[in-house]
Design a protein around this motif. Structure first.
Motif, mmCIF file in Angstrom:
data_model
loop_
_atom_site.group_PDB
_atom_site.id
_atom_site.type_symbol
_atom_site.label_atom_id
_atom_site.label_comp_id
_atom_site.label_asym_id
_atom_site.label_seq_id
_atom_site.Cartn_x
_atom_site.Cartn_y
_atom_site.Cartn_z
ATOM 1 N N GLU A 34 0.572 -1.459 -0.087
ATOM 2 C CA GLU A 34 0.001 0.249 0.256
ATOM 3 C C GLU A 34 0.377 1.566 -0.029
ATOM 4 O OE1 GLU A 34 -3.156 0.544 -0.427
ATOM 5 O OE2 GLU A 34 -3.517 -1.789 -0.722
ATOM 6 N N LYS A 35 1.873 0.868 0.289
ATOM 7 C CA LYS A 35 2.828 2.368 0.653
ATOM 8 C C LYS A 35 3.451 2.719 -0.880
ATOM 9 C CE LYS A 35 6.832 3.920 2.637
ATOM 10 N NZ LYS A 35 8.312 3.641 3.905
ATOM 11 N N ILE A 36 3.850 1.636 -1.364
ATOM 12 C CA ILE A 36 4.165 1.702 -2.569
ATOM 13 C C ILE A 36 3.415 2.150 -3.565
ATOM 14 C CG2 ILE A 36 5.416 0.236 -4.501
ATOM 15 C CD1 ILE A 36 6.837 -1.219 -2.511
ATOM 16 N N LYS A 37 1.435 1.605 -3.606
ATOM 17 C CA LYS A 37 0.945 1.615 -4.206
ATOM 18 C C LYS A 37 0.782 3.627 -3.834
ATOM 19 C CE LYS A 37 -2.635 -0.398 -4.652
ATOM 20 N NZ LYS A 37 -3.388 -1.630 -4.275
ATOM 21 N N LEU A 38 0.871 4.258 -3.090
ATOM 22 C CA LEU A 38 0.042 5.586 -2.889
ATOM 23 C C LEU A 38 1.761 6.171 -3.383
ATOM 24 C CD1 LEU A 38 -1.129 7.628 -0.825
ATOM 25 C CD2 LEU A 38 0.254 7.491 0.935
ATOM 26 N N GLU A 39 2.956 5.780 -3.378
ATOM 27 C CA GLU A 39 3.344 6.905 -3.931
ATOM 28 C C GLU A 39 3.513 7.088 -5.502
ATOM 29 O OE1 GLU A 39 7.107 4.449 -2.181
ATOM 30 O OE2 GLU A 39 7.178 6.011 -0.134
ATOM 31 N N GLN A 40 3.155 5.546 -5.741
ATOM 32 C CA GLN A 40 3.551 5.609 -6.905
ATOM 33 C C GLN A 40 2.151 6.763 -7.618
ATOM 34 O OE1 GLN A 40 3.643 2.260 -9.147
ATOM 35 N NE2 GLN A 40 5.014 1.994 -7.773
ATOM 36 N N LEU A 41 0.933 6.161 -6.736
ATOM 37 C CA LEU A 41 -0.292 7.609 -7.456
ATOM 38 C C LEU A 41 0.456 8.814 -6.897
ATOM 39 C CD1 LEU A 41 -3.087 5.339 -5.967
ATOM 40 C CD2 LEU A 41 -3.079 5.824 -7.925
ATOM 41 N N GLN A 42 0.803 9.104 -5.989
ATOM 42 C CA GLN A 42 1.263 10.412 -5.339
ATOM 43 C C GLN A 42 2.486 11.331 -7.066
ATOM 44 O OE1 GLN A 42 2.674 10.382 -2.197
ATOM 45 N NE2 GLN A 42 0.956 11.057 -0.969
ATOM 46 N N LYS A 43 2.651 10.714 -7.704
ATOM 47 C CA LYS A 43 3.725 11.152 -8.910
ATOM 48 C C LYS A 43 3.137 10.783 -9.909
ATOM 49 C CE LYS A 43 8.337 8.708 -6.557
ATOM 50 N NZ LYS A 43 9.209 8.132 -7.426
ATOM 51 N N LEU A 44 2.324 9.225 -9.983
ATOM 52 C CA LEU A 44 1.371 9.694 -10.832
ATOM 53 C C LEU A 44 0.073 10.978 -11.271
ATOM 54 C CD1 LEU A 44 0.325 6.023 -11.763
ATOM 55 C CD2 LEU A 44 2.040 7.217 -13.527
ATOM 56 N N VAL A 66 -5.275 16.150 -14.975
ATOM 57 C CA VAL A 66 -6.434 16.660 -13.660
ATOM 58 C C VAL A 66 -8.222 16.094 -13.939
ATOM 59 C CG1 VAL A 66 -8.092 17.891 -12.409
ATOM 60 C CG2 VAL A 66 -5.531 18.626 -12.885
ATOM 61 N N SER A 67 -7.914 15.559 -15.223
ATOM 62 C CA SER A 67 -9.122 14.583 -15.724
ATOM 63 C C SER A 67 -9.356 13.187 -15.905
ATOM 64 C CB SER A 67 -9.213 15.555 -17.504
ATOM 65 O OG SER A 67 -8.988 14.825 -18.065
ATOM 66 N N VAL A 68 -7.536 12.611 -15.685
ATOM 67 C CA VAL A 68 -7.571 11.157 -15.621
ATOM 68 C C VAL A 68 -8.364 10.054 -14.460
ATOM 69 C CG1 VAL A 68 -5.955 9.267 -15.567
ATOM 70 C CG2 VAL A 68 -5.867 11.989 -17.008
ATOM 71 N N PRO A 69 -9.044 9.477 -14.582
ATOM 72 C CA PRO A 69 -10.082 9.448 -13.843
ATOM 73 C C PRO A 69 -8.818 8.681 -12.355
ATOM 74 C CG PRO A 69 -11.149 8.759 -15.755
ATOM 75 C CD PRO A 69 -9.745 9.261 -16.455
ATOM 76 N N TYR A 70 -9.875 8.328 -11.462
ATOM 77 C CA TYR A 70 -8.980 7.569 -10.349
ATOM 78 C C TYR A 70 -8.203 6.505 -10.637
ATOM 79 C CZ TYR A 70 -7.114 5.715 -6.294
ATOM 80 O OH TYR A 70 -7.144 5.037 -4.935
ATOM 81 N N GLU A 71 -9.247 5.595 -11.457
ATOM 82 C CA GLU A 71 -9.081 4.577 -11.899
ATOM 83 C C GLU A 71 -7.983 4.240 -12.912
ATOM 84 O OE1 GLU A 71 -12.812 5.828 -11.633
ATOM 85 O OE2 GLU A 71 -13.166 4.708 -10.155
ATOM 86 N N ASP A 72 -8.164 4.738 -13.827
ATOM 87 C CA ASP A 72 -7.074 5.296 -14.549
ATOM 88 C C ASP A 72 -5.475 5.207 -13.975
ATOM 89 O OD1 ASP A 72 -8.668 4.362 -16.259
ATOM 90 O OD2 ASP A 72 -8.923 6.633 -17.740
ATOM 91 N N LEU A 73 -5.306 6.059 -13.134
ATOM 92 C CA LEU A 73 -4.400 6.594 -12.547
ATOM 93 C C LEU A 73 -3.727 4.508 -11.643
ATOM 94 C CD1 LEU A 73 -4.477 9.719 -11.168
ATOM 95 C CD2 LEU A 73 -3.035 9.130 -12.624
ATOM 96 N N ILE A 74 -4.723 3.961 -11.038
ATOM 97 C CA ILE A 74 -4.445 2.525 -10.771
ATOM 98 C C ILE A 74 -3.908 1.631 -11.475
ATOM 99 C CG2 ILE A 74 -5.422 0.930 -9.237
ATOM 100 C CD1 ILE A 74 -5.381 3.344 -6.657
ATOM 101 N N LYS A 120 -2.216 1.861 -13.817
ATOM 102 C CA LYS A 120 -0.898 2.155 -14.161
ATOM 103 C C LYS A 120 0.398 2.167 -12.548
ATOM 104 C CE LYS A 120 -1.632 6.444 -17.567
ATOM 105 N NZ LYS A 120 -1.568 7.520 -17.695
ATOM 106 N N VAL A 121 -0.323 1.614 -11.672
ATOM 107 C CA VAL A 121 -0.047 1.988 -10.446
ATOM 108 C C VAL A 121 0.461 -0.180 -10.704
ATOM 109 C CG1 VAL A 121 0.941 0.870 -8.152
ATOM 110 C CG2 VAL A 121 -0.875 3.266 -8.951
ATOM 111 N N LYS A 122 2.419 -0.057 -10.856
ATOM 112 C CA LYS A 122 2.926 -1.977 -10.678
ATOM 113 C C LYS A 122 3.743 -1.463 -9.439
ATOM 114 C CE LYS A 122 2.053 -2.393 -15.153
ATOM 115 N NZ LYS A 122 -0.044 -2.266 -15.082
#
Length: 143
Positions: free
Chosen positions: A54-64, A70-78, A80-82
């Motif tokens: 979860e920590k890695i996921k959060l860090e990557q989401l913050q960078k993304l 801003v218009s990119v939905p949260y689901e699309d960002l998730i 992209k997280v690896k």
């Protein structure tokens, strides 16, 4: 060399990895704290693994979120997280195993030839990594 690490479930979300077979196999181990009577063990908790992911996921989401529109939905960002499990396993290896060089003489290049330690360390890491993949899969079933 086949994987000779033993792991067992010791609680609802807790696993124990025992290096008992390694301690018997290493002839220089006899002068170490751990041996046949008291094998070196590592405890792994599913919650700790999940928090690390979860920590890695959060860090990557913050960078993304900083890079993406801003218009990119949260689901699309998730999507992209690896999550690099090897990195998590490597941190556990460093913190819980390599930090015990004094007790585990087979991994201490100050007391044993560095070539032997290097090969021994690679073998142990490979088996540990395989075992952690199995434990991670078990933890994902639980959580």
């Amino acid at each position: 060399m086949p994987n000779i690490l033993n792991y067992s479930i010791i609680g609802l979300q807790d696993f124990s990895i025992s290096f008992e077979s390694y301690c018997r196999q290493c002839e220089i181990q006899r002068h170490c704290k751990y041996g046949k009577e008291e094998p070196f063990t590592v405890k792994i908790n599913c919650n700790d693994l999940n928090r690390a992911k979860e920590k890695i996921k959060l860090e990557q989401l913050q960078k993304l979120q900083k890079k993406e529109d801003v218009s990119v939905p949260y689901e699309d960002l998730i999507k992209k997280v690896k999550i690099n499990l090897q990195g998590i396993f490597s941190t556990i290896w460093k913190d819980k195993i390599k930090s015990h060089k004094e007790e585990i003489r087979c991994l201490d290049s100050r007391k044993v030839d560095s070539m032997l330690v290097g090969q021994q360390g690679q073998d142990w890491w490979s088996d540990f990594n395989s075992t952690m993949k199995v434990i991670n899969a078990e933890c994902e079933k639980i959580l």
